[in-house]
Scaffold this motif. Structure first.
Motif, PDB file in Angstrom:
ATOM      1  N   GLU A   4       0.835  -1.209   0.000  1.00 51.78           N
ATOM      2  CA  GLU A   4       0.000   0.000   0.000  1.00 51.78           C
ATOM      3  C   GLU A   4       0.867   1.255   0.000  1.00 51.78           C
ATOM      4  OE1 GLU A   4      -2.258   2.203   3.506  1.00 51.78           O
ATOM      5  OE2 GLU A   4      -3.305   0.343   2.945  1.00 51.78           O
ATOM      6  N   ARG A   5       1.903   1.259   0.854  1.00 48.56           N
ATOM      7  CA  ARG A   5       2.789   2.420   0.940  1.00 48.56           C
ATOM      8  C   ARG A   5       3.534   2.645  -0.370  1.00 48.56           C
ATOM      9  NH1 ARG A   5       6.625   1.060   5.415  1.00 48.56           N
ATOM     10  NH2 ARG A   5       7.250   3.256   5.442  1.00 48.56           N
ATOM     11  N   THR A   6       3.937   1.557  -1.004  1.00 51.76           N
ATOM     12  CA  THR A   6       4.663   1.675  -2.278  1.00 51.76           C
ATOM     13  C   THR A   6       3.762   2.227  -3.366  1.00 51.76           C
ATOM     14  OG1 THR A   6       6.079  -0.208  -1.669  1.00 51.76           O
ATOM     15  CG2 THR A   6       6.008   0.411  -4.006  1.00 51.76           C
ATOM     16  N   LEU A   7       2.528   1.737  -3.435  1.00 57.06           N
ATOM     17  CA  LEU A   7       1.590   2.203  -4.460  1.00 57.06           C
ATOM     18  C   LEU A   7       1.257   3.684  -4.266  1.00 57.06           C
ATOM     19  CD1 LEU A   7      -0.858  -0.849  -4.689  1.00 57.06           C
ATOM     20  CD2 LEU A   7       0.858  -0.140  -6.381  1.00 57.06           C
ATOM     21  N   ILE A   8       1.060   4.063  -3.008  1.00 56.80           N
ATOM     22  CA  ILE A   8       0.759   5.467  -2.722  1.00 56.80           C
ATOM     23  C   ILE A   8       1.978   6.346  -3.056  1.00 56.80           C
ATOM     24  CG2 ILE A   8       0.336   7.113  -0.836  1.00 56.80           C
ATOM     25  CD1 ILE A   8      -1.543   5.001   0.371  1.00 56.80           C
ATOM     26  N   SER A   9       3.172   5.829  -2.790  1.00 58.57           N
ATOM     27  CA  SER A   9       4.395   6.572  -3.109  1.00 58.57           C
ATOM     28  C   SER A   9       4.536   6.783  -4.612  1.00 58.57           C
ATOM     29  CB  SER A   9       5.624   5.821  -2.582  1.00 58.57           C
ATOM     30  OG  SER A   9       5.596   5.711  -1.179  1.00 58.57           O
ATOM     31  N   ALA A  10       4.165   5.765  -5.383  1.00 62.97           N
ATOM     32  CA  ALA A  10       4.337   5.821  -6.833  1.00 62.97           C
ATOM     33  C   ALA A  10       3.242   6.616  -7.534  1.00 62.97           C
ATOM     34  CB  ALA A  10       4.380   4.400  -7.404  1.00 62.97           C
ATOM     35  N   PHE A  11       2.102   6.792  -6.876  1.00 68.56           N
ATOM     36  CA  PHE A  11       0.952   7.432  -7.526  1.00 68.56           C
ATOM     37  C   PHE A  11       1.254   8.827  -8.088  1.00 68.56           C
ATOM     38  CE2 PHE A  11      -2.835  10.194  -7.205  1.00 68.56           C
ATOM     39  CZ  PHE A  11      -3.571   9.632  -8.243  1.00 68.56           C
ATOM     40  N   PRO A  12       1.930   9.719  -7.332  1.00 67.95           N
ATOM     41  CA  PRO A  12       2.213  11.051  -7.900  1.00 67.95           C
ATOM     42  C   PRO A  12       3.059  11.001  -9.165  1.00 67.95           C
ATOM     43  CG  PRO A  12       2.541  11.057  -5.529  1.00 67.95           C
ATOM     44  CD  PRO A  12       2.369   9.629  -5.926  1.00 67.95           C
ATOM     45  N   ILE A  13       3.991  10.060  -9.222  1.00 63.71           N
ATOM     46  CA  ILE A  13       4.852   9.952 -10.398  1.00 63.71           C
ATOM     47  C   ILE A  13       4.054   9.458 -11.603  1.00 63.71           C
ATOM     48  CG2 ILE A  13       6.981   8.957 -11.321  1.00 63.71           C
ATOM     49  CD1 ILE A  13       7.213  10.900  -8.893  1.00 63.71           C
ATOM     50  N   VAL A  14       3.200   8.470 -11.347  1.00 65.07           N
ATOM     51  CA  VAL A  14       2.336   7.965 -12.427  1.00 65.07           C
ATOM     52  C   VAL A  14       1.419   9.083 -12.925  1.00 65.07           C
ATOM     53  CG1 VAL A  14       0.508   6.323 -13.008  1.00 65.07           C
ATOM     54  CG2 VAL A  14       2.408   5.598 -11.543  1.00 65.07           C
ATOM     55  N   LEU A  15       0.869   9.852 -11.980  1.00 68.83           N
ATOM     56  CA  LEU A  15      -0.009  10.967 -12.349  1.00 68.83           C
ATOM     57  C   LEU A  15       0.757  12.021 -13.159  1.00 68.83           C
ATOM     58  CD1 LEU A  15      -2.758  12.405 -12.091  1.00 68.83           C
ATOM     59  CD2 LEU A  15      -1.887  13.458  -9.980  1.00 68.83           C
ATOM     60  N   LEU A  16       1.987  12.326 -12.730  1.00 70.22           N
ATOM     61  CA  LEU A  16       2.807  13.317 -13.438  1.00 70.22           C
ATOM     62  C   LEU A  16       3.057  12.873 -14.878  1.00 70.22           C
ATOM     63  CD1 LEU A  16       4.669  15.815 -13.533  1.00 70.22           C
ATOM     64  CD2 LEU A  16       6.510  14.339 -12.673  1.00 70.22           C
ATOM     65  N   ILE A  17       3.445  11.617 -15.037  1.00 71.50           N
ATOM     66  CA  ILE A  17       3.718  11.103 -16.383  1.00 71.50           C
ATOM     67  C   ILE A  17       2.456  11.178 -17.239  1.00 71.50           C
ATOM     68  CG2 ILE A  17       4.353   9.032 -17.699  1.00 71.50           C
ATOM     69  CD1 ILE A  17       6.151   8.276 -15.288  1.00 71.50           C
ATOM     70  N   TRP A  18       1.315  10.824 -16.646  1.00 75.70           N
ATOM     71  CA  TRP A  18       0.053  10.883 -17.402  1.00 75.70           C
ATOM     72  C   TRP A  18      -0.290  12.315 -17.785  1.00 75.70           C
ATOM     73  CZ3 TRP A  18      -4.696  13.195 -16.034  1.00 75.70           C
ATOM     74  CH2 TRP A  18      -5.742  12.931 -16.933  1.00 75.70           C
ATOM     75  N   MET A  19      -0.159  13.255 -16.842  1.00 76.49           N
ATOM     76  CA  MET A  19      -0.503  14.650 -17.121  1.00 76.49           C
ATOM     77  C   MET A  19       0.358  15.227 -18.247  1.00 76.49           C
ATOM     78  SD  MET A  19      -1.377  16.581 -13.506  1.00 76.49           S
ATOM     79  CE  MET A  19       0.163  16.197 -12.686  1.00 76.49           C
ATOM     80  N   MET A  20       1.616  14.790 -18.325  1.00 75.65           N
ATOM     81  CA  MET A  20       2.528  15.373 -19.289  1.00 75.65           C
ATOM     82  C   MET A  20       2.586  14.624 -20.611  1.00 75.65           C
ATOM     83  SD  MET A  20       5.654  16.660 -16.846  1.00 75.65           S
ATOM     84  CE  MET A  20       6.458  17.455 -18.224  1.00 75.65           C
ATOM     85  N   THR A  21       1.907  13.476 -20.683  1.00 73.63           N
ATOM     86  CA  THR A  21       1.947  12.702 -21.934  1.00 73.63           C
ATOM     87  C   THR A  21       0.563  12.442 -22.528  1.00 73.63           C
ATOM     88  OG1 THR A  21       1.959  10.617 -20.670  1.00 73.63           O
ATOM     89  CG2 THR A  21       4.098  11.522 -21.313  1.00 73.63           C
ATOM     90  N   LYS A  22      -0.513  12.851 -21.840  1.00 73.28           N
ATOM     91  CA  LYS A  22      -1.856  12.622 -22.394  1.00 73.28           C
ATOM     92  C   LYS A  22      -2.086  13.486 -23.631  1.00 73.28           C
ATOM     93  CE  LYS A  22      -4.130  15.849 -19.175  1.00 73.28           C
ATOM     94  NZ  LYS A  22      -5.032  16.621 -20.018  1.00 73.28           N
ATOM     95  N   LYS A  23      -3.194  13.236 -24.309  1.00 70.75           N
ATOM     96  CA  LYS A  23      -3.455  13.900 -25.588  1.00 70.75           C
ATOM     97  C   LYS A  23      -3.395  15.416 -25.457  1.00 70.75           C
ATOM     98  CE  LYS A  23      -6.526  13.755 -29.569  1.00 70.75           C
ATOM     99  NZ  LYS A  23      -7.759  13.161 -30.167  1.00 70.75           N
ATOM    100  N   ARG A  24      -4.086  15.971 -24.480  1.00 72.03           N
ATOM    101  CA  ARG A  24      -4.004  17.413 -24.215  1.00 72.03           C
ATOM    102  C   ARG A  24      -3.126  17.614 -22.985  1.00 72.03           C
ATOM    103  NH1 ARG A  24     -10.110  19.841 -25.342  1.00 72.03           N
ATOM    104  NH2 ARG A  24     -10.217  19.235 -27.551  1.00 72.03           N
ATOM    105  N   ALA A  25      -1.834  17.478 -23.204  1.00 79.30           N
ATOM    106  CA  ALA A  25      -0.873  17.478 -22.105  1.00 79.30           C
ATOM    107  C   ALA A  25      -0.829  18.821 -21.390  1.00 79.30           C
ATOM    108  CB  ALA A  25       0.513  17.133 -22.640  1.00 79.30           C
TER     109      ALA A  25
END
Length: 532
Positions: A4-25
């Motif tokens: 749980e702690r690892t997933l929560i730790s990784a969530f901001p990074i996953v979100l950052l990558i998604w925000m900067m690579t989605k169609k309307r980045a």
């Protein structure tokens, strides 16, 4: 619980990558502060970090922006001076007189010249100088940005006179023999990667047809840098990139002038008119001064480096339990921020903003006979270009500080440990990726080695792998991570005037980075089987 702690730790990074690579980045000056805020909330409410310590790290992160933003501003200013004064066009005409072959121009400037600059300075200087020169020769800015980021990887392990090795691994208490072993293996991994990575980089600027027709020159240019680089790395870890790049640059120019390995394409122009030596000398003198000053100020034995980084106190004042000080060499420091152990410093004379960038600019203004209007234009354009990157870099550095908060229980270490547990004795296949993750976060191979060197050493000892080999993979990975590092992408985009393309660039550069990772893993297997 740990999952749980690892997933929560990784969530901001996953979100950052998604925000900067989605169609309307989202642009980085919005995505990065959002991510930093999210990491802060997770640290405060989930990990229950002390508010005072978090505040100190936020202050340190914002203050730390001064280092990269001042370097970016210096690089942009020098570029604008060269462009507005016409020196950049003279250099372009001179390069045309060497060869009008696009591949030759790209390899000489984007590979060999940048290789040497990385060895002398680091700090993103190669892309800052080489990328604008290539745009000045007519290559598309976005393509050049991708090309420059990919090319600026192999020499990074020994960038800034070997700082990622001798300083980045300093805390591990390695013997001189172990450090040289790490140096040698790092260079060998990078040498094999260099046989592929520059070719992948070229594909973003020219077509495969032109690459195939000039493959002999490409390989000669690559090896003219990397062979001396590898030889030097076996007995010294400060000068492989600097000297290897200098040798490679000279040989690449000789090969191009003699048309060795080059084949003209149908759209190539006739060789340009010979430019008078005096014009060329005047135009390139600012760049020569830049390199000479960088070398002179970074070789400890010459004594100048010590003068520029002298920590002996000159002025100081207490701010509560904190201390604000200025050393005799103008190193500004802020210690015990908010009564914590967090500190910050800025080496005013050593960070390559005033010396050499501003110094070279001041010399170049009369040298290139610039008018007052031209000087004002160069400074005003520089100011406009650094505003939004300041916000982006502040978000990135605050995010990094908060991700590292908590020692062995920090989010970044939880992510790293999850990797190690998942791979076990196969860790050598993935060690380089952890190094790349460190560069992605921090924007520095040195910081990546500082951050993950200890855990890489610990993993190697736990699973019975060679410590020096795993550290070499860490070092090579930290170099390849430069391709996708947000800070570097922001810097080169800013210098070239590219906006809101950070996510697009990451999607392109991650492909050659993964190819690099595969090569590193394969070389690691061979070295491990030889008992290195």
């Amino acid at each position: 619980m740990e999952l749980e702690r690892t997933l929560i730790s990784a969530f901001p990074i996953v979100l950052l990558i998604w925000m900067m690579t989605k169609k309307r980045a989202l642009p980085s000056h919005i995505a990065l502060p959002i991510t930093a805020l999210l990491v802060g909330l997770i640290q405060l409410f989930y990990f229950q970090s002390a508010g005072r310590v978090m505040g100190a790290n936020v202050i340190s992160g914002v203050l730390s922006v001064l280092t990269p933003i001042s370097i970016i501003a210096g690089a942009i200013l020098l570029n604008r001076v060269l462009a507005i004064s016409g020196a950049e066009k003279v250099i372009g005409r001179w390069l045309d007189s060497i060869s009008t072959n696009a591949v030759a121009q790209l390899m000489i400037i984007g590979w060999a010249f940048a290789f040497m600059l990385e060895g002398a300075s680091g700090f993103g200087t190669p892309a800052a100088i080489a990328a604008p020169m290539l745009v000045g020769l007519g290559f598309a800015p976005l393509n050049v940005a991708i090309f420059a980021l990919i090319m600026n990887s192999v020499p990074v392990s020994f960038g800034a006179v070997g700082t990622p090795i001798w300083f980045g691994l300093e805390a591990l208490n390695l013997s001189p023999e172990q450090l040289l072993s790490v140096s040698s293996q790092t260079a060998l991994i990078n040498l094999f990667a260099a046989l592929v990575v520059p070719i992948l980089a070229l594909k973003f600027v020219v077509n495969w047809h032109l690459i195939r027709r000039n493959i002999v020159f490409i390989l000669l240019s690559i090896l003219s840098c990397t062979l001396p680089y590898y030889v030097l790395a076996n007995w010294n870890y400060e000068f492989p990139s600097l000297i290897g790049g200098a040798i490679g640059l000279m040989l690449s120019i000789v090969f191009a002038k003699a048309d060795i390995g080059l084949n003209a394409a149908e759209h190539d122009l006739p060789k340009g008119v010979r430019v008078p030596f005096r014009e060329v000398f005047t135009a390139v003198l600012p760049l020569v001064l830049l390199i000479v000053i960088l070398i002179v100020t970074r070789i400890s034995q010459l004594g100048i480096k010590g003068l520029l980084t002298n920590p002996q106190a000159w002025l100081g004042m207490d701010v509560g339990a904190s201390h604000l000080g200025v050393s005799q060499s103008l190193v500004i420091s802020f210690e015990n921020i908010l009564s914590t152990s967090v500190s910050w410093s800025y080496k005013t004379l050593y960070v390559p903003a005033l010396i050499p960038f501003m110094l070279v600019v001041l010399v170049s203004i009369p040298l290139l006979k610039m008018t007052g209007r031209q000087v004002k234009e160069a400074f005003s354009e520089t100011g406009r270009r650094v505003r939004l990157p300041f916000v982006s870099l502040a978000g990135a550095l605050v995010m990094v500080n908060l991700m590292m908060l908590g020692g062995e229980n920090s989010p970044i270490f939880l992510i790293a440990n999850a990797f190690a547990k998942a791979t076990g004795s196969s860790w050598s296949l993935f060690a380089a990726l952890l190094g790349a993750l460190g560069s992605f976060f921090s924007g520095s191979a040195t910081v990546s080695n500082l951050t993950f060197g200890g855990i890489q050493q610990s993993i190697a000892e736990q699973v019975g792998l060679s410590t020096t080999l795993i550290l070499a993979l860490q070092s090579a990975g930290a170099a390849m991570g430069n391709m996708v590092c947000i800070n570097n992408i922001i810097a080169v985009s800013t210098i070239l005037g590219i906006s809101n393309k950070e996510g697009f660039i990451i999607k392109k550069t991650i492909i050659p980075m993964m190819a690099y990772a595969v090569i590193a893993a394969l070389v690691g297997i061979v070295l491990a089987s030889d008992g290195v």
